[in-house]
Design an enzyme around this catalytic site. Structure first.
Site, mmCIF file in Angstrom:
data_model
loop_
_atom_site.group_PDB
_atom_site.id
_atom_site.type_symbol
_atom_site.label_atom_id
_atom_site.label_comp_id
_atom_site.label_asym_id
_atom_site.label_seq_id
_atom_site.Cartn_x
_atom_site.Cartn_y
_atom_site.Cartn_z
ATOM 1 N N GLU A 81 -23.236 -89.478 -0.924
ATOM 2 C CA GLU A 81 -23.268 -88.033 -1.126
ATOM 3 C C GLU A 81 -23.094 -87.252 0.159
ATOM 4 O OE1 GLU A 81 -26.870 -88.271 -4.371
ATOM 5 O OE2 GLU A 81 -27.018 -86.932 -2.671
ATOM 6 N N CYS A 131 -30.983 -85.732 -0.931
ATOM 7 C CA CYS A 131 -29.877 -86.674 -0.979
ATOM 8 C C CYS A 131 -30.307 -87.933 -1.719
ATOM 9 C CB CYS A 131 -29.389 -86.983 0.425
ATOM 10 S SG CYS A 131 -28.036 -85.883 0.847
#
Ligand code: SAH
Ligand code: SF4
Length: 361
Positions: free
Chosen positions: A93, A350
Site C-alpha cells: 500500500e 497501513c
C-alpha cells in the site's frame, strides 16, 4: 511469476550517476531521468528524443513498470489510498495524504497550493511483529527493491497529474520496517532527492523505524540528510516488549543513545511516534516518563490514535485522554501534536487496505 524468476532490473533501481555509466553516451541518462520523473512515461518508446536503437536496448534490458495500481480508495478528506501489485503478485500500500487544501486570498489569488505527503511501503509484510500492527499479521514476505519503492511515488504523481516540480513530502511509514531493508531504502532516498529527477529534498523525507538501534547508527553514517521518526509507543521496557518484541533485542535506552548520536538537520527534530492504545499506554504516568526520557533530545512527539481492525483486542483511546497526554507534554515545553486521522474512512493505518483485499479474495 515468482520473485526469483523476475530477472530484469527496473530502470528506477538506479541513481542518475549509475545510469550514466550504464547508458552511453552519459548525457542520455539525464534524458531518461527526465522522461521517468518529469513526464512519468510507462514505456521506453515514449522517450522521444532517444535514438530507436537505445529505446530498443532499454526495453530489452529493463522493466519500466515494476508496479501496477490494482485498487484505489478515496477518502472524504481528499486522501487516496493505493494498493500496488508487484511483478510476483504480492501487494503493498501507499497513501497520498492531502495535508492542506488549496486556499485563495479574498481577491481570488492563490494563497497556497495543496500540500501533499505520500506514505510509502518498503516491504511486503514485516519481520518485527508488533502486536498492534496489521502488517505484522502476514509475517515477512519480501523486501521491495529501490525501484519498487520509487515507483510508488512516481505512479501516484502520475495518477493525480501532480506536476514534477510540486513540493511533496515522503514518509516511509507504510508497510514494512525501513531499517530492515536499509540498502534499498537508502537508494530510493538518493533517487528521490536527485535535482534532475523528482528533486524531493532529503529534509522532506522521513524514515520511521521501530527502533533497530544499530541500524539507526548506520543510517546516520550514510549521511542522507533524511528525518528520523521513532515508533516508541511505550516508555518502559516491560510494556514495550509485549507490544513490540523487537524491544528484547533493542531496548529503549539503546534507541535513545542511537538517536542522540544521529545527525539531525538544524531546522528539524527527531519525531517520536506514540501510538496510544486505550488502557494500555494512555495514562499521565506514561507522559511523565516520556518527558524525562526525551530530556536533552531535540524532539517532537506525535500521538497517534490506535486504529482498530477486525480481530484485535486493542481499543482506540478516548479523545480526552489524548488531549490530557498532549497538554501534559506541551505545558512542559515538549512539542507534541496529535496525528489527525487522515483517511480514516478508507481504513487508515497501513496494512488495512491490503487486508480488505485479501479477505475479499
Ligand atoms: N515499521 C516502521 C514504519 C511503518 S509503521 C515503524 O514501525 O515505524 C508506521 C506507523 O504506523 C508506526 O508508527 C506504527 O506504529 C503505526 N501503526 C501500526 N498499526 C497501527 C494501527 N492499527 N493504528 C494506528 N497506527 C498504527
Ligand atoms: Fe513492522 Fe512497523 Fe508494523 Fe511494527 S509497526 S510490525 S515495525 S510495520
Amino acid at each position: 511469476m515468482s520473485r526469483t524468476e523476475v530477472k530484469k532490473p527496473s530502470i528506477q533501481d538506479y541513481t542518475r550517476e549509475e545510469l550514466s555509466t550504464l547508458i552511453k553516451p552519459a548525457f542520455r541518462a539525464k534524458q531518461v531521468y527526465s522522461w521517468l520523473y518529469h513526464k512519468y512515461v510507462t514505456s521506453f518508446n515514449e522517450m522521444k528524443n532517444l535514438p530507436q536503437a537505445l529505446k530498443d536496448e532499454l526495453t530489452e534490458t529493463y522493466r519500466i513498470e515494476p508496479l501496477k495500481i490494482v485498487r484505489k480508495e478515496g477518502s472524504s478528506d481528499g486522501s487516496i489510498k493505493y494498493l500496488f501489485e508487484l511483478q510476483d503478485g504480492n501487494t503493498v500500500e501507499a497513501v497520498l495524504l492531502l495535508m492542506k487544501k488549496e486556499q485563495y486570498h479574498e481577491d481570488g489569488t492563490l494563497k497556497h497550493q495543496e500540500k501533499y505527503t505520500v506514505c510509502i511501503s518498503c516491504q511486503v509484510g514485516c519481520k518485527v511483529g508488533c502486536a498492534f500492527c496489521l502488517t505484522a499479521k502476514s509475517g515477512f514476505i519480501a523486501n521491495l527493491t529501490a525501484g519498487e519503492i520509487v515507483e510508488q511515488i512516481r505512479m501516484i504523481k502520475r495518477d493525480n497529474n501532480i506536476d514534477a516540480n510540486r513540493r511533496l513530502n515522503i514518509v516511509y511509514m507504510g508497510m514494512g520496517e525501513p531499517l530492515d531493508n536499509l540498502e534499498a531504502v537508502a537508494q530510493s532516498s538518493r533517487i528521490f532527492s536527485d535535482p534532475d529527477g523528482m528533486a524531493i529534498a532529503s529534509h522532506r523525507q522521513t524514515i520511521s523505524t521501530s527502533g533497530l538501534s544499530t541500524k539507526i547508527t548506520k543510517l546516520g553514517q550514510l549521511e542522507l540528510g533524511v528525518n528520523l521518526a521513532i515508533s516508541l509507543h511505550a516508555v518502559d521496557d516491560a510494556l514495550r516488549e509485549t507490544l513490540m518484541p523487537i524491544n528484547k533485542a533493542y531496548n529503549i535506552q539503546s534507541i535513545i543513545d542511537a538517536v542522540k548520536a544521529f545527525p539531525v538537520n538544524d531546522r528539524k527534530r527527531v519525531m517520536f511516534e506514540y501510538l496510544v492504545i486505550k488502557d494500555v499506554n494512555d495514562d499521565i504516568g506514561a507522559a511523565k516518563k516520556l518527558l524525562s526520557l526525551l530530556d536533552g533530545i531535540k524532539s517532537k512527539v506525535n500521538l497517534i490514535y490506535f486504529n482498530p481492525y477486525g480481530g484485535t483486542a486493542f481499543k482506540r483511546p478516548e479523545e480526552k485522554d489524548m488531549i490530557a497526554f498532549q497538554e501534559y507534554l506541551t505545558k512542559r515545553g515538549l512539542h507534541c501534536t496529535i496525528r489527525e486521522s487522515k483517511g480514516l474512512d478508507i481504513s487508515a493505518a497501513c496494512g488495512q487496505l491490503r487486508d480488505n483485499e485479501l479477505e475479499e479474495k
